[in-house]
Design a protein around this motif. Sequence first.
Motif, short mmCIF file in Angstrom:
data_model
loop_
_atom_site.label_atom_id
_atom_site.label_comp_id
_atom_site.label_asym_id
_atom_site.label_seq_id
_atom_site.Cartn_x
_atom_site.Cartn_y
_atom_site.Cartn_z
N ILE B 38 17.66 39.20 -17.00
CA ILE B 38 19.09 38.94 -16.84
C ILE B 38 19.80 39.40 -18.13
CG2 ILE B 38 20.86 37.16 -16.45
CD1 ILE B 38 18.76 35.56 -14.89
N PRO B 39 20.46 40.58 -18.05
CA PRO B 39 21.03 41.18 -19.26
C PRO B 39 22.49 40.84 -19.48
CG PRO B 39 21.10 42.78 -17.47
CD PRO B 39 20.60 41.47 -16.88
N TYR B 40 22.99 39.81 -18.76
CA TYR B 40 24.43 39.54 -18.69
C TYR B 40 25.08 39.24 -20.05
CZ TYR B 40 23.95 39.03 -13.55
OH TYR B 40 23.70 39.22 -12.21
N ALA B 41 24.29 38.77 -21.02
CA ALA B 41 24.91 38.37 -22.30
C ALA B 41 25.33 39.57 -23.16
CB ALA B 41 23.95 37.47 -23.09
N HIS B 70 20.79 43.46 -12.40
CA HIS B 70 21.93 44.28 -11.96
C HIS B 70 21.47 45.47 -11.11
CE1 HIS B 70 20.31 46.29 -15.44
NE2 HIS B 70 20.96 47.38 -15.10
N GLU B 71 20.16 45.74 -11.11
CA GLU B 71 19.65 46.86 -10.31
C GLU B 71 19.47 46.47 -8.83
OE1 GLU B 71 16.27 48.86 -12.32
OE2 GLU B 71 16.88 47.75 -14.11
N PHE B 72 19.59 45.18 -8.54
CA PHE B 72 19.42 44.72 -7.15
C PHE B 72 20.77 44.59 -6.46
CE2 PHE B 72 15.71 43.34 -9.45
CZ PHE B 72 14.66 43.46 -8.54
N ASN B 73 20.80 44.93 -5.17
CA ASN B 73 22.03 44.72 -4.41
C ASN B 73 22.32 43.24 -4.24
OD1 ASN B 73 22.78 47.36 -3.99
ND2 ASN B 73 21.35 47.58 -2.27
N ASN B 74 21.27 42.45 -4.09
CA ASN B 74 21.43 41.02 -3.85
C ASN B 74 20.75 40.25 -4.99
OD1 ASN B 74 21.25 38.35 -3.00
ND2 ASN B 74 21.17 38.96 -0.84
N PRO B 75 21.52 39.86 -5.99
CA PRO B 75 20.90 39.19 -7.15
C PRO B 75 20.25 37.85 -6.80
CG PRO B 75 23.32 39.27 -7.39
CD PRO B 75 22.97 40.08 -6.18
N LYS B 76 20.79 37.16 -5.79
CA LYS B 76 20.18 35.89 -5.38
C LYS B 76 18.76 36.10 -4.86
CE LYS B 76 23.73 32.57 -4.20
NZ LYS B 76 24.22 31.66 -3.15
N GLU B 77 18.64 37.10 -4.03
CA GLU B 77 17.30 37.43 -3.50
C GLU B 77 16.36 37.83 -4.63
OE1 GLU B 77 18.30 39.27 0.81
OE2 GLU B 77 16.93 40.46 -0.43
N ALA B 78 16.92 38.55 -5.60
CA ALA B 78 16.09 38.98 -6.73
C ALA B 78 15.52 37.76 -7.46
CB ALA B 78 16.91 39.84 -7.69
N ILE B 79 16.35 36.73 -7.62
CA ILE B 79 15.88 35.49 -8.27
C ILE B 79 14.79 34.83 -7.40
CG2 ILE B 79 16.55 33.15 -8.98
CD1 ILE B 79 17.84 35.07 -10.83
N PHE B 93 29.32 33.14 -23.65
CA PHE B 93 30.49 33.10 -22.75
C PHE B 93 30.40 34.21 -21.71
CE2 PHE B 93 31.71 30.98 -26.63
CZ PHE B 93 32.48 29.92 -26.22
N VAL B 94 30.03 35.39 -22.16
CA VAL B 94 29.90 36.53 -21.25
C VAL B 94 28.78 36.26 -20.24
CG1 VAL B 94 29.38 39.00 -21.13
CG2 VAL B 94 30.81 38.12 -23.00
N LEU B 95 27.67 35.72 -20.73
CA LEU B 95 26.52 35.40 -19.88
C LEU B 95 26.88 34.37 -18.81
CD1 LEU B 95 23.50 35.16 -19.12
CD2 LEU B 95 23.19 33.67 -21.12
N VAL B 96 27.46 33.26 -19.24
CA VAL B 96 27.76 32.17 -18.30
C VAL B 96 28.82 32.61 -17.29
CG1 VAL B 96 28.78 29.84 -18.16
CG2 VAL B 96 27.00 30.34 -19.85
N ARG B 101 30.14 34.06 -11.74
CA ARG B 101 30.74 35.06 -10.85
C ARG B 101 29.78 35.49 -9.75
NH1 ARG B 101 34.57 39.62 -13.36
NH2 ARG B 101 35.74 38.34 -14.79
N ASN B 102 28.50 35.61 -10.13
CA ASN B 102 27.50 36.04 -9.15
C ASN B 102 26.85 34.86 -8.44
OD1 ASN B 102 28.18 38.50 -10.14
ND2 ASN B 102 26.14 39.08 -10.83
N ASN B 103 27.38 33.66 -8.72
CA ASN B 103 26.95 32.47 -7.98
C ASN B 103 25.44 32.21 -8.13
OD1 ASN B 103 27.75 30.34 -6.49
ND2 ASN B 103 28.22 31.49 -4.63
N LEU B 104 24.94 32.33 -9.35
CA LEU B 104 23.50 32.29 -9.57
C LEU B 104 22.99 31.01 -10.22
CD1 LEU B 104 22.89 35.96 -10.78
CD2 LEU B 104 22.37 34.97 -8.54
N ILE B 105 23.89 30.13 -10.63
CA ILE B 105 23.44 28.95 -11.38
C ILE B 105 22.47 28.11 -10.53
CG2 ILE B 105 24.18 26.81 -12.52
CD1 ILE B 105 25.27 29.02 -14.13
N ASP B 106 22.87 27.77 -9.33
CA ASP B 106 22.06 26.86 -8.52
C ASP B 106 20.72 27.47 -8.12
OD1 ASP B 106 23.88 24.85 -8.69
OD2 ASP B 106 24.85 25.28 -6.78
#
Lengths: 235, 235
Positions: B38-41, B70-79, B93-96, B101-106
């Motif tokens: 997860i390179p979001y930061a 970010h290389e996956f179309n569906n990041p939830k599925e990737a998780i 801040f950028v990471l969170v 935004r991508n609804n990945l916390i849960d």
Amino acid sequence: MRNIIIASTSTIHGGESLDYLLEELREFFKNTSEILFIPYARPGGITHDEYTAKVNIAFNKIDKKVIGIHEFNNPKEAIENAKGIFTGGGNTFVLVNQLYRNNLIDIIKTEVKNGTPYLGTSAGSNICGLTMNTTNDMPIVYPPSFKTFGFVPFNINPHYLDPDPTSKHMGETRETRIKEFHKFNTQPVVGIREGSWLEVKGDTITLKGNLDARIFEYNKAPYEIETGSLLSELK
Amino acid sequence: MRNIIIASTSTIHGGESLDYLLEELREFFKNTSEILFIPYARPGGITHDEYTAKVNIAFNKIDKKVIGIHEFNNPKEAIENAKGIFTGGGNTFVLVNQLYRNNLIDIIKTEVKNGTPYLGTSAGSNICGLTMNTTNDMPIVYPPSFKTFGFVPFNINPHYLDPDPTSKHMGETRETRIKEFHKFNTQPVVGIREGSWLEVKGDTITLKGNLDARIFEYNKAPYEIETGSLLSELK
């Protein structure tokens, strides 16, 4: 005419609160003996009363009295009636959160636009910029927005700190952080070193104090400006 | 069984990315040759691609391949499909913001609870705590919330830094900032020095690495714990 002082810090190393600025402030607040103090930034988490008492000691030296905005039942009215406003430093998140909760952002913008002298130090200076996105503080509370007064058309970085070439710590330097800010935002950032301040008179913005300031513009290399320089064109 | 490493930093002074942790990580990720990154930061604002390429170099040394989320179309599925997750450092801040935004916390909370090994460094460690209120980063974007994963029942302060007694700068020390945090919040904070990490195995939390950590509990004096100490009771 707008009349604003945006100071990097309240206190310089080895000094007492505000003493390096007192002669300037005697002139700045010459039309009032009473200053409305906004203690919301609560440095070290001290109470509004404690903070106001501390600031009173400094202003008494130039025969001014400080009254905390928390002492008024109606803080909006207190702003409207004030002949001088001072917002002290502490935590910018705590400060901005309380300003929004008390619905004071717009009224302060209006009154300062109409000429009420405004002094900010540290967190109280940060909020003079467009947003608080370039604060150095820890985000210990979550404010409803990062938008701030926008008295100047750029962001402020108070307590600007040059990189320490001897550091072995892997945290980012201030310059690295502000460059990162510009990956997500385009407004300029003015890094004000401790002991310097910006003076805003009408549309004229001047760097004051003994030190240079560092300017960060979007897609430009950062550069230094000397004290006395005008920043009126920066936006 | 939960299996988490919460590291203060990716890189220690004079070292290469992750090298001080690589032998630990070989064991930690032994069940997979592929790690979801997860390179979001975005440290220094570099792109997701650039960051992923950089991290790949480090993991290749222990024969692992890293794929950016970010290389996956569906990041939830990737998780859901990942057999190992690594969230790197940069700006919290950028990471969170991007995680929300991508609804990945849960989904990350669920998968890590179910046993997917999770490695965090720096910002990626910060978010293992209850909230990001004790990050050291500049708030260059405004995330929808400061709430984070809560893998541990306290907050993390990565890159914990002891006060510099020679400093003439008037900004707050890290300890002062965390004490201020406790004027507004009650959960403990664990200050992890660069080179140390917390290991979470099921309900057991252990300090690892060569350095002591500093614990800040609400209404208590801060104290040091030695490497090898258990933090399972801290909450």
